[in-house]
Structures are given as C-alpha cells and as structure tokens.
Design an enzyme around this catalytic site. Sequence first.
Site, PDB file in Angstrom:
ATOM      1  N   CYS A   1       0.865  -1.242  -0.015  1.00  0.00           N
ATOM      2  CA  CYS A   1      -0.108  -0.021  -0.029  1.00  0.00           C
ATOM      3  C   CYS A   1       0.892   1.245  -0.072  1.00  0.00           C
ATOM      4  O   CYS A   1       2.130   1.343   0.117  1.00  0.00           O
ATOM      5  CB  CYS A   1      -0.781   0.025   0.990  1.00  0.00           C
ATOM      6  SG  CYS A   1      -0.200   0.026   2.758  1.00  0.00           S
TER       7      CYS A   1
ATOM      8  N   ASP B   1      -5.633 -25.734  -7.217  1.00  0.00           N
ATOM      9  CA  ASP B   1      -4.273 -26.465  -6.827  1.00  0.00           C
ATOM     10  C   ASP B   1      -4.410 -26.829  -5.243  1.00  0.00           C
ATOM     11  O   ASP B   1      -5.096 -26.320  -4.655  1.00  0.00           O
ATOM     12  CB  ASP B   1      -3.505 -25.615  -7.163  1.00  0.00           C
ATOM     13  CG  ASP B   1      -1.807 -26.057  -6.905  1.00  0.00           C
ATOM     14  OD1 ASP B   1      -1.561 -27.004  -7.115  1.00  0.00           O
ATOM     15  OD2 ASP B   1      -1.194 -25.259  -6.162  1.00  0.00           O
TER      16      ASP B   1
ATOM     17  N   ASP C   1      -1.338 -21.133  -7.348  1.00  0.00           N
ATOM     18  CA  ASP C   1      -0.425 -20.277  -6.923  1.00  0.00           C
ATOM     19  C   ASP C   1       1.013 -20.215  -7.496  1.00  0.00           C
ATOM     20  O   ASP C   1       1.588 -19.385  -7.598  1.00  0.00           O
ATOM     21  CB  ASP C   1      -0.301 -20.446  -5.283  1.00  0.00           C
ATOM     22  CG  ASP C   1       0.458 -21.399  -4.660  1.00  0.00           C
ATOM     23  OD1 ASP C   1       0.271 -22.518  -5.527  1.00  0.00           O
ATOM     24  OD2 ASP C   1       1.235 -21.243  -3.804  1.00  0.00           O
TER      25      ASP C   1
ATOM     26  N   ASP D   1       1.519 -23.726 -12.100  1.00  0.00           N
ATOM     27  CA  ASP D   1       0.199 -23.432 -12.309  1.00  0.00           C
ATOM     28  C   ASP D   1       0.044 -22.500 -13.258  1.00  0.00           C
ATOM     29  O   ASP D   1      -1.470 -22.117 -13.807  1.00  0.00           O
ATOM     30  CB  ASP D   1      -0.517 -22.873 -11.025  1.00  0.00           C
ATOM     31  CG  ASP D   1      -0.630 -23.910  -9.609  1.00  0.00           C
ATOM     32  OD1 ASP D   1      -0.752 -25.266 -10.114  1.00  0.00           O
ATOM     33  OD2 ASP D   1      -0.516 -23.677  -8.668  1.00  0.00           O
TER      34      ASP D   1
END
Lengths: 802, 65
Positions: free
Chosen positions: A104, A506, A692, A696
Amino acid sequence: MTTASDCFHCGLQVPPYSDFRLAIDGQQRDFCCPGCQAVAAAIVDGGLEQFYRFRTASATKPEERAVSAKRFEVYNLAEVQLEFVHALGEDRLQASLLLEGITCAACVWLIEHHLGKLAGVMSVRVNATTHRCLVDWQPSQIDLSDVMVALESIGYHPIPATEDRQQAMRQTESRRALMRLAVAGFGMMQVMMVAVALYSGADASWEGFFRWLSFIIATPVVFFSARPFFAAAKRSLLTRHLTMDVPVSLAIGGAYLASTWATVFGGGEVYFDSVSMFTFFLLLGRYLEMRARHRNGIASDRLAQLLPVTVERMDADGGWQPLPLSGVSAGDLILVPAGTTIACDGVVEQGRSAVVETLLTGEPDAIDKQSGDQVIAGTLNTDSALQIRVSAVGASTRLSAIERMVEQAQQDKPAQVAMADRLAGYFVAAVLVVSAVVGAVWWQLEPGRAVWVTLSILVVTCPCALSLASPAALTSAVGWLRQRGLLVTRGHVLEGLNHIDRVIFDKTGTLTLGSPQVVSVVSADDAIDEARLLEICAALETGSTHPIAKAFAPYVSGVEMDNVEQTTGAGVSGVLEGDHYRLGKPAFACAKETIAQPEGQGQWLLLSRNQKPLAWIQLHDQLRESALPLVKALRARGLSLELLSGDAEAEVSRVAAELEFEHWRCNCSPDDKLAHIRDLQNRGQQVMMVGDGINDVPVLSGAFVSVAMGGATDLAQTRADSVLLGRDLRALARAFDCAALTRRIIRQNLSWAIIYNLLALPLAAAGWIPPWAAAIGMSLSSLVVVGNALRIGRRSPEATAV
Amino acid sequence: MESLYLLVPVALIFLAIAIKVLFWAVNSGQYDDLDTEGHRILFDEQPGDAPVSEDKSESSKRSDS
C-alpha cells in the site's frame, strides 16, 4: 486489522510455542517469525514506526533468508549494472529496481524515508502501482549493494528491473490516456459555456463568432482526444467485425463535419458541445477501465527474473570466475552454491544436494540430486554446492518452454469473452441501418433537413448509456471486491463467474498453507518441555534453505549449535553443550534402536540426543482455515469441484477426502493440467482455476477464469485474471455473489438504455428532438446508468455471503 | 459586449496554457502513481524529522523532465 494471535507485521497467524515480541508505540506486539520481527525492529530503529499507523494493508512476510551484503555484491559489478543502471552525471547513478512486497501507499513512505537516511543516496522514488523504485546514488559514498541490503532489511526484496519495454508501453498508454481525457474535459467545459450563449439566442453576428469559437475548441478534442475511437473503428472495419467504435466514430466525425460545414457556410445547427461531451464521457469510462487493468501491481512479467544474474564458471585454469548469466553457454561447468537458484539446465557433475523443484511439479519437498542427475533452471539448490555441466541456457531451457506454453494458452482464451462484443456488433449494425433508412426517407421528403436528422439519430441513440451500462457496473463491482480481498484484473471475470460450472483448485499453497508447519511434538523424555525441544530443532536447522527448515524458523532463539552438518536426504546434526543432537529421518537420528513412529498424517521427524530418542516432531502442510467454508459455499451454489495437484497420490487423496472433493487428480505436470482444462473446456464446461505456483501458470492462463493466491509468485499473479489479496479464501464465494448482483445491475442498465433509445429513436427520426434536448437526454440516461451501478457498493451482497 | 472579442480569446490562451502545464506534469511522471500521492498528505512528519527524501525526490522529478 490484526488480532492478538496474528503477526503484527504480516498478519499471518502466530504459530504455537513461539515467542517473538517487540514494543511498538509503547505496546508489546507479537510476531510470527524472526524475519518479521527483524523487519519491524529495523523499521522502529529508523524511527519510522508510523508506518504501522499509515498502512492500509498488512505487509508481506519477508523471505526467511539472512540479509547479507554478500548476496547483493554482484550488483556492484559494472557489467551486471549495464542492464538496469544509467549515469545521471558525475558521481551520480540511477538504478531501476523492482520491489517485491509493496502492499500500500505507506510502503512508499517507508521506503523513501528509510533509504533517504543513507548517506550517498540522493533521491528515491517509488511507484506503488508499478512496484518500481528509482534510486539515485553517489557510487563514491555508498555501494548499490548497501542500498539493496537496506531495502531487504525492511522487508522489500529488490530485483533489478531489466525488462522495461512492456512497462514503458504501459506508462505511455496511461499518460496518453490521461492527456486525451484532460483535453476532452477542458474542451467540454469551454464548449458548454459557449453553447449556453448559442442556445439562449445569440443574434446573427454573435452566432458566427461563438460558432467559430466552439469550432476552435472542439477541433483538438476530435483530432486528439477522439483519435482512439477512429483508430479502433478503422481496425474493426478492416477485420469486418462491428464494434461500438463504429457508430461512435460516425457520430463524432459526422457531427463534427456537419457542424464545421454549418459554421463555415452558415445555416443548420452546430453540435460541437455534444461532440466534446460525448468524447469526454466515453474516454472517462475507458480510462477507469484501463486503470483497473494496470493496477495489478505488475512486478516481474518474465520467468527470467527468477534466475540469478551471475554464475560462477570454471575457467581454463580450473578456478571459479563470476560472470553474467548471458555469458554462459552449453558445455560450461558452473558452480551452484547452497541456497541459490540454478541458472541453467544441466547435469550434476559433482556433489550431492537436495533440490526444490516446486517450479515444475508443485511438489514442495526437496529432491535428492547427485552426479548424473538432471537439474532444471529456476529450481533451488538447498543443502550443499553442486557442480553442473550446462546443457541448455536461455531460450532452450525447460523454464522458457513453460513461458512459451503460457503465451500460447493465453492466445486461445475461450471465445465466450467475445460474446458481449458480438451482441454490441448487432446493435451497432441495427443503429447504422436505421439511420441510413431514416436519412434516405428524409432525403426524399425534405433534403435540407436529412443530414441533421440523421445526425441527431446517431447522437440521441448515442450508445453512451449503452456502452456505459456494463463498464460502470463492472468498475463499481471491481472496487467493492477489491475492498473485500479479491483484485480483479481482467474484464471478463465478473461476467464469467456467472457461467462457471467447475472450480479447480491446486493443492499446495492454495488450499493448504504451502509450507510444512510444526503440528505437534511428542516428547519421549518428559524432562524437557516442548518449547525447549523446538528451540533445539530450530538451532539445528538455522542456515538451512531446505523447505523443512522453514517450519522451525518461528522457534529460533539465542541457542547456538556447533558443528552443524547437513546430510542430504537424511537430516541435520550438531553439538550443543557437549551433547550430540540429530534431527531427521528415524534411521539417521537413532541408528542403533528402532522405535515406533506415532500415528498421524504428515511427516514425522525424530530428534535424538547422543543417539537416544528425544522427541517426535510432526510436520504437516495444513489446510487453510477458510478452505472448508469455501468448499461448502461453492458446493451450495451447485458448482462441481476438482483438485488438481502435482503431488503424490496419498497426500492428494487425503486432502480430497477431507474436503469431500468429488474429483481429484495427482502427479500432474503443468502440461497435464493445461491439457485437462482444455479437455473440460472443449466439452463445454466453463472452468475456474485457483492456483499459486509457477507450475500453475499455464493453467491459470488457459482457464476461463483464473484466480492466483496473494502469496503466489509474481508471474502467476500477472497471468491470472484475478488475485486473492488476503488469506481468506471465502472472498471467492463472495465474488460469486457479487458477480450475480453485477449481472442483475447490468441487465437493468441495458434495459434502461435500450428503452431510452427505443423511445428517442422514433422521436429523433421524426425530427422532433432539437440538439439541446438530445444532449440533455443523453446525459440523463448516462447518469441513471451510473447511479444504478453505484448501488453495488451500497447494497452489499454480504447478507447472502458465507 | 464588444469586450468579449478580446476576453474570449484571452480565455482561450489561458486554456491552452492550462493544458500545456498539465501535459508537462503528466509527462514528468507526476500522475504515474495516483495511489500514493493522495495518501502522502496523511503521513504527518514529526517535528525535527526532516523529510530528506521528499525534498530530493521532488528535485529529481524536475530534473527528469
């Protein structure tokens, strides 16, 4: 933001038995690991603890590796710096770095202040959107490696930003869009002002003046701001596929030309105000959409970022010489020290070590490699140094093959995405036909008014409300989801969620936490308490990069082991206060006697003292707390669920049983996963993939809708359609509810826009709608659409959520 | 009323200048990160905690353009 049992820094759960505390702002805070504690300490020592008040999102967990200047020293070499550093002047260099871990705006503040304190750092600029950091420094005062160490010490991992082309493209796109929007906005305001004078009845001499004035202002709006519409319309005509851009361009271009005609030769009406307003609103919609697209903090786009920058190669006289990776070719012998990433494909020539191949297989456990075994670029060497004979570098490595697979998978994204476009195409064709017919009829009846009436049809049926109908609702829904933990980065996600039949997960790192955790300690000697046992284990595993070592990181204390030795494939040993400790497989820890292993899932390690068993330690990659509620919520929506994992059968079937998955597959390579998804999609199923890892990535790219976990590799995040920001999987269930609501709102919007158009069309065709009424009608219809879309934020689907 | 013949072109010139300034600001990267700058005002500095990097980064923004 964080509860008592969550880590103050990263927000993850504080593991049992651990004790990491630090006083911040006069309050004792708990931390989950020494890494987080060290980062927090560095922040507090620098007097920057306000970071914790400013931030709006938890920090990411720092990687558990020692902050050592040594790791970054290669970046001081001039030939390595070539790619990402340039000179700004005498004794002033600028480096472009990618930072992992920016969550942030407060991170930007922290980094700028922390680095600004270093002597020799001239300026620091961090972009929270692109995660890029520009550092200017004086090489005579400070080394770049010291700057990088400073970044690492407050929890941001720096990588040289070498691949800047795509980033530069994105930047130009966004700057250009902002400028176009600004010109259209300023133009609109000015022309509207003049339009008031025109409509309120300026006399003939003033009319000419005001018309010329609005012509001057509207010209840059049409030729600069509206250019993307013309370009897109041209493209769409060339590819014979009608899009919204065609009538938009016709309306803008036609109205502008007709108004210009009227200005130069007198008579008729001028529509410069409509042209500018129309352009501005359309550009605004597109700009907001583009910002949402860019927001997905694009860190590293390429797999190559995973590889080390330099390698050590054996030169002619048998010594090890560091050189940039680009200088290595097949046939070279390279040295890969323990704890580093292997840079090329090759065969182990000498040494034995455990290598983590999560990259390719998703399997979290290390694999034993010795001479003669194949190793793959991008995998991590953990225990001890390996000498590797290079067989492939660069584009011919397995890693690059995965990258190519990803690109291909993205190209044949399912065609349903284009559905909305096709519908718009029909509408556009209808509008064009109607305008042409009406124009022709008026030409017969009253040639003098034909052009004006035709244009006012195009303006009044201006697909403004129609084209804002979905973007407004989508933007509002995307914002709502973002606040609740799901970042949507591709436009089709919300619409697509309504069509999903099957959700594929997954296992490692998605449904589970992704790394083994200490679950229980079964002591064989009651004299020692569990905390002490774990301290001993942690001391043994300190300095190891083996995945198992991570499980003990939370328990590190001041205890120091001597003579720590790792035995690949067996365990570690060390000496403490004269006692000889071993931790690992039972046969390794306690060679002389065999003792029964306790019952229970996961992996059991044995800790022994002087060959006497001391305790059993159970390690297990636990399910996320939110996994079961999510699975229940999705099943309640009638979705079929599937588990697709690269892991071995036993583990996969256990997780599948625990969560009651009806389908599961194990031992899947990235190719298998992609093939399976393609197969399902070819059979008409709409598949959503949640994953993740790097392994993948191809599936994420190929699935109709994909979600990457927040902790996923950057690559997985950039290839997925959406990213789960928090740790709470239930955000996914909420996304399904939100998508349903969004669809409802979009339908309302579309119906409104169509009803408005159907009412306005005959009136305009009859020549009853003056330009000012057309403009007001258009604005009102757009406002209604936008207002309706904003209800998504207010009427939260929370009530129906899990 | 005749003053409009002068005032309106003057307004146009102001408009052109405003757009020019905005273009300069956009091109010098001031609008690249819309998330942080909005929050920056909230990061109050403590007295005596000289915002070294702020000053420097401001100057570098100018030198970049």
